[in-house]
Design a protein around this motif. Sequence first.
Motif, mmCIF file in Angstrom:
data_model
loop_
_atom_site.group_PDB
_atom_site.id
_atom_site.type_symbol
_atom_site.label_atom_id
_atom_site.label_comp_id
_atom_site.label_asym_id
_atom_site.label_seq_id
_atom_site.Cartn_x
_atom_site.Cartn_y
_atom_site.Cartn_z
ATOM 1 N N SER A 330 29.651 -10.384 -12.846
ATOM 2 C CA SER A 330 28.663 -11.309 -12.281
ATOM 3 C C SER A 330 28.374 -12.483 -13.206
ATOM 4 C CB SER A 330 27.354 -10.558 -11.986
ATOM 5 O OG SER A 330 26.702 -10.177 -13.187
ATOM 6 N N GLU A 331 28.760 -12.361 -14.459
ATOM 7 C CA GLU A 331 28.494 -13.403 -15.451
ATOM 8 C C GLU A 331 29.690 -14.344 -15.632
ATOM 9 O OE1 GLU A 331 27.652 -10.975 -18.780
ATOM 10 O OE2 GLU A 331 25.622 -10.420 -18.109
ATOM 11 N N ASN A 332 30.775 -14.098 -14.862
ATOM 12 C CA ASN A 332 31.990 -14.905 -14.977
ATOM 13 C C ASN A 332 32.459 -15.351 -13.597
ATOM 14 O OD1 ASN A 332 33.048 -14.578 -17.978
ATOM 15 N ND2 ASN A 332 32.286 -12.566 -17.346
ATOM 16 N N ASP A 333 33.207 -16.460 -13.566
ATOM 17 C CA ASP A 333 33.793 -16.878 -12.292
ATOM 18 C C ASP A 333 34.799 -15.838 -11.811
ATOM 19 O OD1 ASP A 333 32.471 -19.457 -12.058
ATOM 20 O OD2 ASP A 333 33.715 -20.070 -13.757
ATOM 21 N N TYR A 334 35.603 -15.367 -12.747
ATOM 22 C CA TYR A 334 36.579 -14.302 -12.474
ATOM 23 C C TYR A 334 36.625 -13.371 -13.674
ATOM 24 C CZ TYR A 334 38.248 -16.994 -8.485
ATOM 25 O OH TYR A 334 38.327 -17.677 -7.298
ATOM 26 N N THR A 335 37.079 -12.143 -13.425
ATOM 27 C CA THR A 335 37.243 -11.185 -14.510
ATOM 28 C C THR A 335 38.618 -10.542 -14.411
ATOM 29 O OG1 THR A 335 34.887 -10.676 -14.694
ATOM 30 C CG2 THR A 335 36.427 -9.006 -15.489
ATOM 31 N N LEU A 336 39.341 -10.583 -15.515
ATOM 32 C CA LEU A 336 40.624 -9.900 -15.597
ATOM 33 C C LEU A 336 40.358 -8.489 -16.114
ATOM 34 C CD1 LEU A 336 43.752 -10.190 -15.434
ATOM 35 C CD2 LEU A 336 43.691 -10.763 -17.874
ATOM 36 N N ARG A 371 37.415 -11.058 -19.706
ATOM 37 C CA ARG A 371 38.392 -9.967 -19.789
ATOM 38 C C ARG A 371 37.639 -8.675 -20.040
ATOM 39 N NH1 ARG A 371 39.437 -15.352 -21.260
ATOM 40 N NH2 ARG A 371 41.509 -15.625 -22.172
ATOM 41 N N PHE A 372 37.851 -7.705 -19.192
ATOM 42 C CA PHE A 372 37.266 -6.378 -19.368
ATOM 43 C C PHE A 372 38.437 -5.452 -19.652
ATOM 44 C CE2 PHE A 372 35.036 -2.467 -18.362
ATOM 45 C CZ PHE A 372 33.707 -2.747 -18.673
ATOM 46 N N ALA A 373 38.637 -5.149 -20.934
ATOM 47 C CA ALA A 373 39.830 -4.442 -21.383
ATOM 48 C C ALA A 373 39.535 -2.971 -21.621
ATOM 49 C CB ALA A 373 40.364 -5.088 -22.662
ATOM 50 N N VAL A 374 40.244 -2.116 -20.905
ATOM 51 C CA VAL A 374 40.016 -0.672 -20.982
ATOM 52 C C VAL A 374 41.121 -0.028 -21.816
ATOM 53 C CG1 VAL A 374 39.728 1.455 -19.666
ATOM 54 C CG2 VAL A 374 38.969 -0.731 -18.685
ATOM 55 N N CYS A 375 40.722 0.621 -22.901
ATOM 56 C CA CYS A 375 41.692 1.337 -23.735
ATOM 57 C C CYS A 375 42.102 2.616 -23.006
ATOM 58 C CB CYS A 375 41.087 1.658 -25.100
ATOM 59 S SG CYS A 375 42.234 2.503 -26.214
ATOM 60 N N TYR A 422 44.139 -6.144 -12.983
ATOM 61 C CA TYR A 422 43.512 -6.541 -11.720
ATOM 62 C C TYR A 422 42.691 -7.803 -11.967
ATOM 63 C CZ TYR A 422 44.512 -1.801 -9.987
ATOM 64 O OH TYR A 422 45.126 -0.641 -9.595
ATOM 65 N N LEU A 423 42.441 -8.558 -10.894
ATOM 66 C CA LEU A 423 41.584 -9.732 -10.980
ATOM 67 C C LEU A 423 40.409 -9.549 -10.035
ATOM 68 C CD1 LEU A 423 41.328 -12.565 -12.303
ATOM 69 C CD2 LEU A 423 42.361 -13.491 -10.196
ATOM 70 N N ILE A 430 37.940 -7.011 -5.750
ATOM 71 C CA ILE A 430 39.333 -7.134 -6.191
ATOM 72 C C ILE A 430 40.013 -8.231 -5.378
ATOM 73 C CG2 ILE A 430 41.561 -5.979 -6.370
ATOM 74 C CD1 ILE A 430 40.080 -3.321 -6.602
ATOM 75 N N VAL A 431 40.486 -9.270 -6.047
ATOM 76 C CA VAL A 431 41.167 -10.353 -5.333
ATOM 77 C C VAL A 431 42.677 -10.368 -5.611
ATOM 78 C CG1 VAL A 431 39.106 -11.794 -5.189
ATOM 79 C CG2 VAL A 431 40.625 -12.019 -7.172
ATOM 80 N N ALA A 432 43.107 -9.656 -6.643
ATOM 81 C CA ALA A 432 44.541 -9.542 -6.926
ATOM 82 C C ALA A 432 44.777 -8.226 -7.654
ATOM 83 C CB ALA A 432 45.043 -10.720 -7.761
ATOM 84 N N LYS A 433 45.841 -7.507 -7.255
ATOM 85 C CA LYS A 433 46.088 -6.156 -7.769
ATOM 86 C C LYS A 433 47.434 -6.055 -8.466
ATOM 87 C CE LYS A 433 45.648 -4.892 -3.522
ATOM 88 N NZ LYS A 433 45.630 -4.117 -2.264
ATOM 89 N N LYS A 434 47.479 -5.213 -9.476
ATOM 90 C CA LYS A 434 48.722 -4.920 -10.194
ATOM 91 C C LYS A 434 49.496 -6.202 -10.496
ATOM 92 C CE LYS A 434 48.499 -0.335 -10.159
ATOM 93 N NZ LYS A 434 49.581 0.506 -9.607
ATOM 94 N N ILE A 435 48.835 -7.112 -11.197
ATOM 95 C CA ILE A 435 49.399 -8.442 -11.413
ATOM 96 C C ILE A 435 50.103 -8.548 -12.768
ATOM 97 C CG2 ILE A 435 47.782 -9.611 -9.881
ATOM 98 C CD1 ILE A 435 46.073 -10.286 -12.299
ATOM 99 N N SER A 436 50.810 -9.642 -12.939
ATOM 100 C CA SER A 436 51.480 -9.990 -14.191
ATOM 101 C C SER A 436 51.038 -11.400 -14.553
ATOM 102 C CB SER A 436 52.997 -9.952 -13.999
ATOM 103 O OG SER A 436 53.404 -11.015 -13.153
ATOM 104 N N PRO A 437 51.400 -11.910 -15.726
ATOM 105 C CA PRO A 437 51.097 -13.320 -16.020
ATOM 106 C C PRO A 437 51.639 -14.264 -14.955
ATOM 107 C CG PRO A 437 51.739 -12.184 -18.027
ATOM 108 C CD PRO A 437 51.952 -11.214 -16.904
#
Length: 455
Positions: A330-336, A371-375, A422-423, A430-437
């Motif tokens: 909610s604090e970002n336009d988009y979140t990866l 970026r929300f990075a999950v280890c 995901y984006l 979820i607006v994009a799934k299993k994505i790459s650069p």
Amino acid sequence: MNRFFALLLFIPLFTQAQFKITVSRTKDPVYFRGTLFDEKNYLAKDTVRGTLLTSKTPIKGGIYYLQFAPSKERIYFNIENNDKFALTFSGPAYVASAHSSDPKNEVFLNYQRLEKSFSVIDSLYQVEIARGRKFKFAEKAAFFQSKTAALVAFRKKALATLPPSSTLALYFKSLNTLDESVPSRTDYAARSKFFSRIPFSDGKLLFTPVFRSLLVEYLSYYPLQADSIRVGVEKAMSKIDCGAKSYPFVFDYFSSVMKNRNIVGNTEGYAWFLTKYGVGNACGAFTAAQKKAFKEEAEKLSALKSNAVAANIVLKDTAGATQDLHKFASENDYTLLMFYAPTCDHCQKEVPEIDSTTSVISRIMNLKIGRFAVCNDPGVSRAVWLDFISKYRVNTNVLHVDLPANSPLRSTYDAFSNPTFYLLNRKGEIVAKKISPTTLRKYFAGLQSSRPNVP
């Protein structure tokens, strides 16, 4: 002539013949292999020992080879049912000194020597790739033009002398089809012409080294969109007997294609493929257990619906503080949303790459992308985790949280492989799934073209 190695291949007269190999005075260890799609073999990976090698394993006409240790040099030859011939070698350079009592394999040996004479071009190409050069289809064709022209000319001349039904003739025709092809994703006539020349109906094609390359080349004519790739897959699958031995090999290859993260809409495409060609196979290619696994995987992928609110993730970060995915989004336009493992080789390459791509997009489009990075590496030490973050500089507007072992979130996001991206939008959808650069760039390029004033 002082022959230090002599090999006799004897193919008994059966419909699908077994084989018997007699060897005398071998200098190096020798391995007998079959060349099959995906490098899988119906034949055992036999070592030629002593003076005799026998096997009760049925074989089919195809391209086989001997591999010599420790040089790993290979000699390829064509075996058909009822064949009986000798291969002899008069020096330590096996390809250079090999001869066959069988005319078609003598042609094949001459072809391999011609191929070997162009090895410098192959080496130069690998040097360019190592330097980071990217080749378009036409550029690659131009790079290999002299080699390709010589090999095509040889094969065309040889086809006039080879038995038309031999696997070697099939192999040479297929190689010519490949070498005369330069894929274009907008040239529909060329795509159709290429496909019409692939002899999918000939079961021997599986037993050549070119089967996979033909499928790769054909799909290269299609845009990297799941709905487009699907058209190519359906057309190719329509030519494969659903009960044939080749079916599982083709299924495995197309499975990897449909879930490739460089294809837009890959999760929907992969779920469709599993359902239609895995679960829906009625020819006995798969067991009930395999079909059940395909169905469960397809259902799991279908649950990851676009524009649905992502399952929330509330986990501890590197400092031990609790972080909330929905609040962060909610604090970002988009979140990866990134699932990664610090010990994963692919992650060490792709996580920094997609992070850098995200930074470029943020700057160009004036967007705030978090970026929300999950280890996603249960049991990894905190020191290794922190070292990854520091070494690969994944620290721009990013939260790193740790996913506990056996967390249901791993199944919810189908994050059993690393990395997985995901984006999400500001609403946490979820607006994009299993994505790459690559697919991330495509998403925002499409967004920018449809809404020039974004944001």
